[in-house]
Design a protein around this motif. Structure first.
Motif, PDB file in Angstrom:
ATOM      1  N   GLU A  30       0.841  -1.201   0.000  1.00 56.48           N
ATOM      2  CA  GLU A  30       0.000   0.000   0.000  1.00 56.48           C
ATOM      3  C   GLU A  30       0.875   1.250   0.000  1.00 56.48           C
ATOM      4  O   GLU A  30       0.618   2.207  -0.718  1.00 56.48           O
ATOM      5  N   GLN A  31       1.927   1.208   0.787  1.00 49.82           N
ATOM      6  CA  GLN A  31       2.841   2.342   0.867  1.00 49.82           C
ATOM      7  C   GLN A  31       3.453   2.643  -0.505  1.00 49.82           C
ATOM      8  O   GLN A  31       3.480   3.777  -0.957  1.00 49.82           O
ATOM      9  N   LYS A  32       3.891   1.558  -1.152  1.00 51.47           N
ATOM     10  CA  LYS A  32       4.508   1.709  -2.471  1.00 51.47           C
ATOM     11  C   LYS A  32       3.503   2.286  -3.474  1.00 51.47           C
ATOM     12  O   LYS A  32       3.823   3.163  -4.272  1.00 51.47           O
ATOM     13  N   LEU A  33       2.260   1.788  -3.406  1.00 53.55           N
ATOM     14  CA  LEU A  33       1.251   2.211  -4.382  1.00 53.55           C
ATOM     15  C   LEU A  33       0.835   3.670  -4.223  1.00 53.55           C
ATOM     16  O   LEU A  33       0.389   4.300  -5.174  1.00 53.55           O
ATOM     17  N   TRP A  34       0.970   4.200  -3.023  1.00 56.20           N
ATOM     18  CA  TRP A  34       0.540   5.587  -2.801  1.00 56.20           C
ATOM     19  C   TRP A  34       1.697   6.582  -2.771  1.00 56.20           C
ATOM     20  O   TRP A  34       1.486   7.787  -2.596  1.00 56.20           O
ATOM     21  N   GLU A  35       2.897   6.091  -2.960  1.00 55.85           N
ATOM     22  CA  GLU A  35       4.062   6.977  -2.923  1.00 55.85           C
ATOM     23  C   GLU A  35       3.989   8.043  -4.015  1.00 55.85           C
ATOM     24  O   GLU A  35       3.778   7.723  -5.190  1.00 55.85           O
ATOM     25  N   GLY A  36       4.137   9.293  -3.634  1.00 52.49           N
ATOM     26  CA  GLY A  36       4.153  10.379  -4.625  1.00 52.49           C
ATOM     27  C   GLY A  36       2.794  10.787  -5.155  1.00 52.49           C
ATOM     28  O   GLY A  36       2.683  11.601  -6.061  1.00 52.49           O
ATOM     29  N   ILE A  37       1.728  10.189  -4.590  1.00 51.41           N
ATOM     30  CA  ILE A  37       0.369  10.449  -5.080  1.00 51.41           C
ATOM     31  C   ILE A  37      -0.370  11.378  -4.114  1.00 51.41           C
ATOM     32  O   ILE A  37      -0.350  11.152  -2.902  1.00 51.41           O
ATOM     33  N   VAL A  38      -1.025  12.403  -4.645  1.00 54.53           N
ATOM     34  CA  VAL A  38      -1.891  13.231  -3.811  1.00 54.53           C
ATOM     35  C   VAL A  38      -3.295  12.640  -3.894  1.00 54.53           C
ATOM     36  O   VAL A  38      -3.895  12.602  -4.969  1.00 54.53           O
ATOM     37  N   GLN A  39      -3.806  12.166  -2.767  1.00 46.96           N
ATOM     38  CA  GLN A  39      -5.103  11.488  -2.787  1.00 46.96           C
ATOM     39  C   GLN A  39      -6.264  12.477  -2.737  1.00 46.96           C
ATOM     40  O   GLN A  39      -6.128  13.596  -2.258  1.00 46.96           O
ATOM     41  N   TYR A  40      -7.412  12.033  -3.210  1.00 46.41           N
ATOM     42  CA  TYR A  40      -8.636  12.826  -3.034  1.00 46.41           C
ATOM     43  C   TYR A  40      -8.991  12.798  -1.552  1.00 46.41           C
ATOM     44  O   TYR A  40      -8.893  11.731  -0.916  1.00 46.41           O
ATOM     45  N   PRO A  41      -9.418  13.931  -0.982  1.00 49.29           N
ATOM     46  CA  PRO A  41      -9.814  13.920   0.431  1.00 49.29           C
ATOM     47  C   PRO A  41     -11.011  12.986   0.650  1.00 49.29           C
ATOM     48  O   PRO A  41     -11.831  12.802  -0.249  1.00 49.29           O
ATOM     49  N   GLU A  42     -11.069  12.422   1.838  1.00 53.33           N
ATOM     50  CA  GLU A  42     -12.066  11.400   2.148  1.00 53.33           C
ATOM     51  C   GLU A  42     -13.515  11.876   1.913  1.00 53.33           C
ATOM     52  O   GLU A  42     -14.335  11.115   1.403  1.00 53.33           O
ATOM     53  N   ASP A  43     -13.827  13.149   2.268  1.00 52.76           N
ATOM     54  CA  ASP A  43     -15.220  13.599   2.070  1.00 52.76           C
ATOM     55  C   ASP A  43     -15.593  13.642   0.578  1.00 52.76           C
ATOM     56  O   ASP A  43     -16.730  13.380   0.202  1.00 52.76           O
ATOM     57  N   PHE A  44     -14.610  13.941  -0.266  1.00 53.26           N
ATOM     58  CA  PHE A  44     -14.888  13.932  -1.705  1.00 53.26           C
ATOM     59  C   PHE A  44     -15.051  12.499  -2.217  1.00 53.26           C
ATOM     60  O   PHE A  44     -15.912  12.224  -3.055  1.00 53.26           O
ATOM     61  N   VAL A  45     -14.226  11.612  -1.685  1.00 54.43           N
ATOM     62  CA  VAL A  45     -14.344  10.203  -2.071  1.00 54.43           C
ATOM     63  C   VAL A  45     -15.758   9.719  -1.768  1.00 54.43           C
ATOM     64  O   VAL A  45     -16.431   9.128  -2.623  1.00 54.43           O
TER      65      VAL A  45
END
Ligand code: AMP
Ligand code: DBH
Length: 554
Positions: free
Chosen positions: A8-23
């Motif tokens: 999971e750490q590798k997959l999210w490295e360098g990625i800006v995620q959508y905030p949870e409320d938007f998800v």
């Protein structure tokens, strides 16, 4: 830490995620429904198994056959040892193997990077370096260029690169593998990777406006939403026959509504490697093509062919989409009024937001606007230089946020601070106005970018290369108007004068070769070079590009 947590750490490295409320909102509204791109194609292939998915020269692939090749290629990749989260740069012309490679890689959770045929080793090695890609898939030759030489260059520069897979022959050079005999992998299956649709599926590329091209992480959920919604807006169906003449890997070609929108509805994709009117008109006739997407420069070239006596294919198409750069009102009018073309303007970006004129819009709206957003939840703001919202109808900077617009480029936090607002709006760099009907009109650009017939050039990237030349004090790349391409590039160069200087013509050739040898994409090589003794400056002391552009026009 458990293996899963590490992954999971590798997959999210360098990625800006959508905030949870938007998800939560995007899921609740049904935009994101948890399907991966791989499962998406499997579903298409089951639903439309016997329909023809792709026509590539003499080769026809049904949906079932294409899915079989995808499965086989996925087995091949996994036997090569590739794993979930590994990156692969795919740089192929418009051939069926592009889709086999793309979906095959996705099938085992690899992340493709969508390189364009025009990219050269500076860009490709940057993509490999940024993502630590292990695999590079390219053609042997295309349009007179040998990609194996480019691959060799990348192998020397990029430590992560383990394999170069050539579609075609490996030639005299060793160390490459060629496209496998897929029949060897029949009847085998890969284990589906432990991935969700929220994860990043692949990387699109941005023309950008600073330095090197930026990587755009697109998730399964966000991309598929834009694909499905686009297919609905464009009213594609099983009888649609779409000619693909722009590069397959481009975001416009893939998703607006593009090949994926087409697969979603069970239609047929006709691939062309030759954009000329002669070649494409023949394919349109032969396969009774209904849909084509072009950039304005190509539309203009096809109009020219018809005006010189070629058959008017525009009236035979159900829809002609034009996007990627501003379509001149006069050309739009000519297409509709003189050639009875059903035109749709498309204003989009690989970062997300896409706008379409709708088929039932008033003709004047279709001629003079770039349409309206896909989604009611595409938030759009038109702001002044201080980010204050402007009254309706005024020209300002377009900011956007929504269910398929990224929240950040890959692994460039510094850059993201400027490219996005603190509340997550993407600064498109486009100057727009929204008219009374709610349609967007692209009035210009605030980003330092040249749009050369739809191919975007970040001026800073080319200037940085020029400035490395020992004889150049400084340089400035500016756009100049061009009849055919809309814009071309002109480099202003302040040169260290030296009595042994060759003639300006010789210098110009040398400099263009210099940029080419550096390995920049061909479309980034300056179309024109002007030598100056000094640059004009703004009050702030920056090179005054506006003044340079005015000089060019004068
Ligand atoms: P990119 O971010 O590299 O995918 O390029 C997207 C950019 O292309 C947009 O931000 C616009 O500047 C330009 N663009 C795309 N479509 C149109 C269009 N129909 N009219 C004017 N500009 C366009
Ligand atoms: O120019 C673009 O990037 C573009 C144009 C039209 C795009 O990404 C799209 C539609 O999706």
């Amino acid at each position: 830490m458990s293996e899963q947590t590490l992954l999971e750490q590798k997959l999210w490295e360098g990625i800006v995620q959508y905030p949870e409320d938007f998800v939560e909102k995007y899921i609740a509204k049904g935009y994101w429904f948890g399907q991966t791109l791989s499962d998406f194609f499997i579903e298409c292939a089951e639903k439309y198994a016997q329909n023809t998915a792709i026509i590539c020269g003499e080769r026809h692939f049904s949906y079932a056959q294409l899915q079989q090749h995808i499965d086989e290629f996925a087995v091949y990749l996994s036997k090569q040892g590739y794993q979930i989260g590994d990156s692969v740069v795919i740089q192929l012309p418009n051939i069926a193997e592009f889709f086999i490679a793309y979906f095959g890689a996705l099938r085992i959770g690899m992340r493709p990077i969508m390189s364009l045929p025009a990219h050269r080793h500076a860009e490709v090695s940057h993509f490999i370096g940024q993502t630590q890609a292990k695999l590079y898939i390219c053609a042997d030759r295309f349009m007179g260029f040998d990609y194996r030489k480019l691959a060799l260059e990348c192998k020397q520069r990029c430590e992560s690169l383990q394999q170069v897979l050539v579609v075609g022959t490996s030639g005299e050079l060793s160390g490459f593998t060629t496209w496998p005999d897929l029949s060897k992998y029949q009847q085998q299956r890969v284990v589906p990777p432990n991935l969700t649709a929220r994860h990043v599926a692949f990387f699109q590329l941005s023309g950008g406006s600073t330095g090197t091209p930026k990587l755009i992480p697109r998730t399964h959920d966000d991309y598929l939403y834009s694909v499905r919604a686009s297919a609905d807006i464009c009213e594609l169906n099983q009888t649609t026959k779409m000619l693909m003449v722009l590069p397959v890997a481009h975001n416009f070609s893939m998703s607006s509504a593009g090949s994926l929108g087409l697969f979603y509805t069970g239609g047929t994709l006709v691939l062309s490697q030759d954009p000329t009117a002669a070649a494409c008109f023949a394919l349109i006739k032969q396969h009774k093509v209904s849909h084509v997407a072009l950039v304005p420069a190509l539309a203009a070239a096809w109009v020219e062919a018809v005006s010189k006596g070629a058959e008017n294919i525009f009236s035979q198409l159900e829809v002609l989409q034009v996007g990627g750069a501003r379509l001149a009102d006069a050309l739009a009018r000519q297409l509709i009024e003189q050639y009875q073309c059903r035109l749709q303007q498309v204003f989009g970006m690989a970062e997300g937001l896409v706008n379409y004129t709708r088929y039932n819009d008033d003709i004047e709206q279709i001629i003079s606007t770039q349409g309206s957003r896909i989604s009611a939840d595409d938030e759009i703001k038109v702001v002044d230089d201080e980010d204050r919202e402007l009254p309706q109808g005024e020209v300002g900077h377009l900011l956007t946020r929504g269910p398929y617009t990224i929240r950040g480029y890959f692994n460039v936090p510094e850059h993201n601070r400027n490219a996005f607002t603190t509340d997550g709006f993407y600064r498109t760099g486009d100057l727009v106005r929204i008219n009374a009907e709610g349609n967007i009109i692209v009035e210009g650009r605030s980003k330092d970018q040249i749009n050369r017939g739809g191919e975007k050039i970040a001026t800073e990237e080319v200037e940085q290369v020029l400035n490395q030349h020992p004889q150049i004090i400084q340089s400035a790349l500016v756009s100049m108007p061009d009849q055919m391409l809309g814009e071309k590039s002109c480099a202003y160069i302040q040169w260290r004068t030296d009595t042994t200087d060759p003639s300006p013509t010789r210098l110009m050739m040398q400099l263009r070769q210099y940029v080419q040898h550096y390995g920049l994409a061909t479309y980034k090589i300056p179309d024109r070079i002007e030598f100056v003794e000094d640059m004009p400056y703004t009050a702030l002391g920056k090179i005054d590009k506006k003044a340079l552009r005015q000089r060019l026009v004068a």
